[in-house]
Design a protein around this motif. Structure first.
Motif, PDB file in Angstrom:
ATOM      1  N   ALA A   1       1.183  -0.733   0.093  1.00  0.00           N
ATOM      2  CA  ALA A   1       0.086  -0.383   0.129  1.00  0.00           C
ATOM      3  C   ALA A   1       1.290   1.223   0.321  1.00  0.00           C
ATOM      4  O   ALA A   1       0.545   2.306  -0.820  1.00  0.00           O
ATOM      5  N   TRP A   2       1.998   1.077   0.712  1.00  0.00           N
ATOM      6  CA  TRP A   2       2.716   2.529   1.020  1.00  0.00           C
ATOM      7  C   TRP A   2       3.639   2.591  -0.438  1.00  0.00           C
ATOM      8  O   TRP A   2       3.444   3.813  -1.083  1.00  0.00           O
ATOM      9  N   ASP A   3       3.528   1.909  -1.332  1.00  0.00           N
ATOM     10  CA  ASP A   3       4.054   2.128  -2.559  1.00  0.00           C
ATOM     11  C   ASP A   3       3.342   2.573  -3.389  1.00  0.00           C
ATOM     12  O   ASP A   3       3.485   3.511  -4.531  1.00  0.00           O
ATOM     13  N   VAL A   4       1.502   2.040  -3.494  1.00  0.00           N
ATOM     14  CA  VAL A   4       0.324   2.632  -4.103  1.00  0.00           C
ATOM     15  C   VAL A   4       0.511   3.844  -4.106  1.00  0.00           C
ATOM     16  O   VAL A   4       0.300   5.167  -4.665  1.00  0.00           O
TER      17      VAL A   4
ATOM     18  N   VAL B   1      -4.802   2.831   6.704  1.00  0.00           N
ATOM     19  CA  VAL B   1      -3.841   3.068   5.374  1.00  0.00           C
ATOM     20  C   VAL B   1      -4.954   1.646   4.045  1.00  0.00           C
ATOM     21  O   VAL B   1      -4.450   2.282   3.570  1.00  0.00           O
ATOM     22  N   GLY B   2      -5.699   0.849   4.254  1.00  0.00           N
ATOM     23  CA  GLY B   2      -5.952  -0.004   3.826  1.00  0.00           C
ATOM     24  C   GLY B   2      -7.756   1.076   3.216  1.00  0.00           C
ATOM     25  O   GLY B   2      -7.709   0.624   1.638  1.00  0.00           O
ATOM     26  N   VAL B   3      -8.142   1.818   3.796  1.00  0.00           N
ATOM     27  CA  VAL B   3      -9.543   3.136   3.662  1.00  0.00           C
ATOM     28  C   VAL B   3      -8.178   3.855   2.224  1.00  0.00           C
ATOM     29  O   VAL B   3      -9.453   4.331   1.202  1.00  0.00           O
ATOM     30  N   GLU B   4      -7.996   4.472   3.207  1.00  0.00           N
ATOM     31  CA  GLU B   4      -6.971   5.514   2.459  1.00  0.00           C
ATOM     32  C   GLU B   4      -6.573   4.911   0.872  1.00  0.00           C
ATOM     33  O   GLU B   4      -7.051   5.475   0.237  1.00  0.00           O
ATOM     34  N   THR B   5      -6.077   3.830   0.848  1.00  0.00           N
ATOM     35  CA  THR B   5      -5.519   3.358  -0.506  1.00  0.00           C
ATOM     36  C   THR B   5      -7.060   3.126  -1.505  1.00  0.00           C
ATOM     37  O   THR B   5      -6.619   3.472  -2.858  1.00  0.00           O
ATOM     38  N   ALA B   6      -7.638   2.326  -0.811  1.00  0.00           N
ATOM     39  CA  ALA B   6      -8.810   2.088  -1.654  1.00  0.00           C
ATOM     40  C   ALA B   6      -9.519   3.364  -1.692  1.00  0.00           C
ATOM     41  O   ALA B   6      -9.854   3.882  -3.307  1.00  0.00           O
ATOM     42  N   LEU B   7      -9.752   4.771  -1.341  1.00  0.00           N
ATOM     43  CA  LEU B   7      -9.930   5.954  -1.598  1.00  0.00           C
ATOM     44  C   LEU B   7      -8.898   6.369  -2.915  1.00  0.00           C
ATOM     45  O   LEU B   7      -9.523   6.871  -4.139  1.00  0.00           O
ATOM     46  N   PHE B   8      -7.615   6.083  -2.587  1.00  0.00           N
ATOM     47  CA  PHE B   8      -6.718   6.733  -3.690  1.00  0.00           C
ATOM     48  C   PHE B   8      -6.683   6.155  -5.376  1.00  0.00           C
ATOM     49  O   PHE B   8      -6.780   7.173  -5.622  1.00  0.00           O
ATOM     50  N   LEU B   9      -7.312   4.939  -4.774  1.00  0.00           N
ATOM     51  CA  LEU B   9      -7.424   4.155  -6.458  1.00  0.00           C
ATOM     52  C   LEU B   9      -8.421   4.200  -6.775  1.00  0.00           C
ATOM     53  O   LEU B   9      -8.844   3.921  -8.391  1.00  0.00           O
TER      54      LEU B   9
ATOM     55  N   ILE C   1     -11.479 -13.759  -4.667  1.00  0.00           N
ATOM     56  CA  ILE C   1     -12.024 -12.798  -5.129  1.00  0.00           C
ATOM     57  C   ILE C   1     -10.988 -12.045  -6.395  1.00  0.00           C
ATOM     58  O   ILE C   1      -9.330 -12.108  -6.328  1.00  0.00           O
ATOM     59  N   VAL C   2     -12.062 -11.935  -7.626  1.00  0.00           N
ATOM     60  CA  VAL C   2     -10.929 -11.683  -8.829  1.00  0.00           C
ATOM     61  C   VAL C   2     -10.121 -10.660  -8.967  1.00  0.00           C
ATOM     62  O   VAL C   2     -10.935  -9.813  -8.944  1.00  0.00           O
ATOM     63  N   ALA C   3      -8.643 -10.244  -9.383  1.00  0.00           N
ATOM     64  CA  ALA C   3      -8.277  -8.870  -9.530  1.00  0.00           C
ATOM     65  C   ALA C   3      -6.642  -8.902 -10.377  1.00  0.00           C
ATOM     66  O   ALA C   3      -6.165 -10.225 -10.150  1.00  0.00           O
ATOM     67  N   ASP C   4      -6.778  -8.157 -10.630  1.00  0.00           N
ATOM     68  CA  ASP C   4      -5.181  -8.566 -10.854  1.00  0.00           C
ATOM     69  C   ASP C   4      -4.045  -7.621 -10.572  1.00  0.00           C
ATOM     70  O   ASP C   4      -3.096  -7.798 -10.815  1.00  0.00           O
ATOM     71  N   THR C   5      -4.565  -6.726  -9.759  1.00  0.00           N
ATOM     72  CA  THR C   5      -3.483  -6.443  -8.398  1.00  0.00           C
ATOM     73  C   THR C   5      -4.517  -6.631  -6.737  1.00  0.00           C
ATOM     74  O   THR C   5      -5.381  -6.379  -6.719  1.00  0.00           O
ATOM     75  N   VAL C   6      -3.303  -7.102  -6.334  1.00  0.00           N
ATOM     76  CA  VAL C   6      -3.349  -8.028  -4.779  1.00  0.00           C
ATOM     77  C   VAL C   6      -2.501  -6.714  -4.012  1.00  0.00           C
ATOM     78  O   VAL C   6      -1.270  -6.495  -4.177  1.00  0.00           O
ATOM     79  N   VAL C   7      -3.382  -5.770  -3.195  1.00  0.00           N
ATOM     80  CA  VAL C   7      -2.467  -4.661  -2.502  1.00  0.00           C
ATOM     81  C   VAL C   7      -2.642  -4.773  -1.144  1.00  0.00           C
ATOM     82  O   VAL C   7      -3.449  -4.952  -0.701  1.00  0.00           O
ATOM     83  N   ILE C   8      -1.120  -5.265  -0.223  1.00  0.00           N
ATOM     84  CA  ILE C   8      -0.694  -5.371   1.196  1.00  0.00           C
ATOM     85  C   ILE C   8      -1.180  -4.124   1.964  1.00  0.00           C
ATOM     86  O   ILE C   8      -0.418  -2.825   1.302  1.00  0.00           O
ATOM     87  N   ALA C   9      -1.757  -4.197   3.044  1.00  0.00           N
ATOM     88  CA  ALA C   9      -2.242  -3.104   3.732  1.00  0.00           C
ATOM     89  C   ALA C   9      -2.521  -3.560   5.071  1.00  0.00           C
ATOM     90  O   ALA C   9      -3.463  -3.351   5.743  1.00  0.00           O
ATOM     91  N   ALA C  10      -2.154  -4.439   5.229  1.00  0.00           N
ATOM     92  CA  ALA C  10      -1.457  -4.776   6.898  1.00  0.00           C
ATOM     93  C   ALA C  10      -1.163  -4.287   8.170  1.00  0.00           C
ATOM     94  O   ALA C  10      -0.693  -4.696   8.882  1.00  0.00           O
ATOM     95  N   GLY C  11      -0.816  -2.906   8.138  1.00  0.00           N
ATOM     96  CA  GLY C  11      -0.490  -2.006   8.814  1.00  0.00           C
ATOM     97  C   GLY C  11       1.190  -2.065   8.730  1.00  0.00           C
ATOM     98  O   GLY C  11       2.218  -2.509   8.074  1.00  0.00           O
ATOM     99  N   ALA C  12       1.656  -1.598  10.358  1.00  0.00           N
ATOM    100  CA  ALA C  12       2.700  -0.993  10.003  1.00  0.00           C
ATOM    101  C   ALA C  12       3.654  -1.720  11.093  1.00  0.00           C
ATOM    102  O   ALA C  12       3.165  -1.831  11.931  1.00  0.00           O
TER     103      ALA C  12
END
Length: 666
Positions: free
Chosen positions: A489-492, A511-519, A612-623
């Protein structure tokens, strides 16, 4: 050319030296309704900083109108404390006022020793979940009298003006709104009847304080409550106020229950000025604009464009009490801006804590955290140029130490830039830039692109070290986590990677919510584009709404817990959840990630396995805390402190405050 911000203005017969109005804000600093030294010091600092007028409060008018953390004005015993507060403001150069209010159905019975809150009608509040008791006509007359008596106490205490709150969903606006006023007597039904209580309150206050004492009314420009008071009815109310008892109108926006964000960073600077403008065009008394005016340039433009006569800058002066003076001296680059994070102000109030500030660690601690110079000064090495490191470096410098700041990347700011990446969060980058500017102004050497090792520490030979090395993203131990379709997620958020059209995010925390909004924002129409198409009538409003909320990514957020965003502050979370729904982000809760495959993410939910079909999987498991130098510093025998995420992963608020404390304690 004269600066519109620093022209005097007259309210009734009171001359205010500039156009900056610090509006009343609940600070949670009163104790048993009494003014405290903490409260006095808070406002004295803002008066020294150059505000033209400071309004404190709100203050209570009777036993049912607030709680013990509010300033009390409902009894004569509170006059000495009020007088002390008025003197602290006036002696430091600002005009002073008190806001009076009755919470009505927004009060909680547990604040009232179990008594039922009161309102015009027994309509439950979504904020409290309680059904209030309808006031009788005799009680209405008593309440009107209570407002008048409280106003006289304010005048007796030496304040320059009184303000009455007639908005935000509190008692007076509850009478005004058809949503909460179901009465069939003289106080209900038509707009004229619904205005009656508010106008009678103002008339009673005017009678109590006299014709030559300024009366300001803070009222809504729009309630943003479907079925409630909109702009047109409130403009009629403004006309009635201005034609009678009111000397100025301060234009608020929204009820606490409204689903339009009003205070958070997603709200554009000065966006609600149009409501002040609409009212200013219809009245002949000064009009004060409010909400998200955190920068002198925004304020100056609003005044110059005729949107308002004064600007209410509240949280802006929590973040930087000296904003007015810096603006007056043309040192606006030195300002620490409020970024509307709400972490230290509103979120603290929900926890029954007093107001603090992420941007200003001294807010609420003006006396307790007075800087004391050390002798002799020490050589201090601060490792890490994020919010904790910069805050630590500044505090240590203020103490008189010789500080050097080391940062491995090529800029100061750390994770603040990641926090700034999602839509509506750009203000976090403003804080990074403001802190970096403070480091520069202080003359603190900042060695960028410098990775600190044990050898460097030994060669620097500091007397003390502050470790603020931050955190690193957690990588999940899951089959397939090394596949080419997996990114962090940080790289995204840092735009270091791109994603496919279909994206699944593992982790529904902040971080997951923010990444979802960003994408999900990718491929949507920009604000500039919307305005162009709208004013040229190229597309209808519904189509433009669709284009603003439907991008080119199909995003799914997967969370093991029962809710997403549990670690997001209360003031911000509801708006972010609303936005997730609006931009069509799918959320899957109570699900366990099992495996990442070429097709996407395999999960288990309710005992069933699905993909869940996806082209990309984003890891947003925290820090996880990143603190590689503590052992080395210990071996060298150098005193040290750990600040921010390097010690424990938390909020940006915690990083700034921990850094400040670390610097102050050396």
């Amino acid at each position: 050319m004269k600066d519109p911000l620093f022209q005097p203005i007259t309210i009734n017969r009171l001359v205010v030296k500039n156009r900056i109005y610090l509006p009343a804000m609940h600070l949670g600093m009163a104790v048993e309704f009494k003014v405290t030294d903490q409260l006095t010091a808070f406002y004295a600092e803002r008066a020294k900083g150059g505000a033209g007028m400071i309004c404190v409060g709100y203050a209570t008018v009777d036993d049912l109108s607030g709680n013990s953390q509010n300033i009390g004005a409902h009894d004569d015993t509170f006059i000495p404390g009020l007088a002390r507060l008025a003197a602290a403001i006036k002696e430091n150069g600002a005009c002073s006022a008190v806001q009076l209010n009755h919470a009505g159905r927004y009060n909680f019975s547990f604040f009232l020793d179990g008594k039922q809150p009161v309102a015009p009608s027994p309509v439950a509040s979504r904020m409290t979940g309680e059904i209030p008791r309808a006031l009788t006509e005799a009680e209405i007359r008593q309440t009107i009298g209570a407002f008048a008596a409280a106003a006289l106490r304010v005048k007796t205490a030496g304040f320059d003006a009184v303000e009455v709150l007639s908005g935000t969903g509190y008692l007076i606006s509850e009478f005004l709104s058809p949503l909460t006023n179901r009465r069939t007597d003289q106080y209900g039904g038509s707009l004229e009847n619904r205005m009656r209580f508010g106008l009678q309150v103002m008339a009673a206050v005017r009678s109590a304080v006299g014709d030559d004492y300024p009366l300001i009314v803070r009222m809504n420009g729009n309630d943003f409550m479907p079925g409630g008071n909109g702009r047109l009815e409130l403009q009629e109310y403004a006309r009635a106020l201005a034609a009678g008892p009111a000397d100025a109108l301060c234009i608020n926006v929204g009820w606490h229950e409204a689903r339009v964000p009003q205070i958070v960073t997603a709200v554009p600077r000065g966006v609600f000025a149009y409501l002040a403008k609409d009212i200013r065009e219809r009245v002949d008394v000064p009009v004060i604009a409010s909400h998200r005016i955190n920068d002198p340039a925004t304020a100056r433009e609003m005044l110059a464009d005729g949107m308002c006569d004064m600007v209410a800058m509240g949280r802006s002066l929590i973040a930087d009490p000296w904003l007015p003076e810096k603006a007056r001296r043309r040192k606006e680059d030195d300002i620490i801006h409020c970024i509307a994070c709400a972490q230290g102000c509103f979120d603290h109030l929900f926890q029954l804590k007093h107001v603090e500030c992420m941007c200003n660690p001294r807010a609420g601690h003006e006396s307790a955290l007075a800087v004391e110079k050390v002798s002799p000064p020490k050589k201090v090495m601060v490792v890490g140029g994020g919010p904790a490191g910069m805050s630590a470096a500044l505090a240590a410098h203020q103490r008189g130490h010789r500080v050097t700041l080391f940062e491995s990347s090529n800029r100061l700011g750390g994770q603040l830039f990641l926090a700034a990446a999602p839509p509506g969060r750009a203000e976090f980058a403003c804080l990074a830039e403001d802190l970096a500017r403070q480091v520069e102004l202080a003359g603190i050497p900042a060695r960028l692109g410098c990775e600190v090792k044990k050898t460097l520490i030994r060669n620097e030979a500091p007397d003390a070290v502050i470790l603020a090395t931050g955190a690193t993203p957690i990588s999940l131990s899951i089959s397939g986590n090394d596949r080419l379709n997996v990114v962090q997620a940080w790289d995204v958020l840092a735009d270091r990677v791109t994603t496919g059209r279909r994206v699944v995010i593992i982790g529904g925390g902040a971080v997951g919510v923010e990444t979802a909004l960003f994408l999900a924002e990718k491929g949507t129409l920009s604000a500039e584009g919307i305005k162009f198409l709208l004013v040229n009538r190229a597309e209808d409003p519904e189509t433009l709404f669709e284009m603003a909320t439907r991008g080119t990514r199909q995003v799914t957020l997967v969370e093991m817990l029962d809710k997403v965003g549990k670690d997001i502050g209360k003031s911000t979370r509801w708006g972010m959840m609303q936005e997730l729904s609006r931009i069509n982000v799918a959320t899957v809760t109570g699900a366990k990630a099992l495996e990442i495959t070429a097709k996407g993410l395999k999960i288990e939910k309710d005992g069933r396995v699905e993909t869940i079909v996806a082209d990309t999987v984003v890891i947003a498991a925290g820090a996880a805390s990143y603190n590689p130098l503590e052992a080395a510093v210990k071996e060298l025998g150098i005193p040290f402190k750990v600040a921010g995420d390097a010690g424990k992963v938390a909020l940006a608020f915690d990083a700034v405050h921990q850094g400040f404390r670390a610097g102050m304690e050396i």
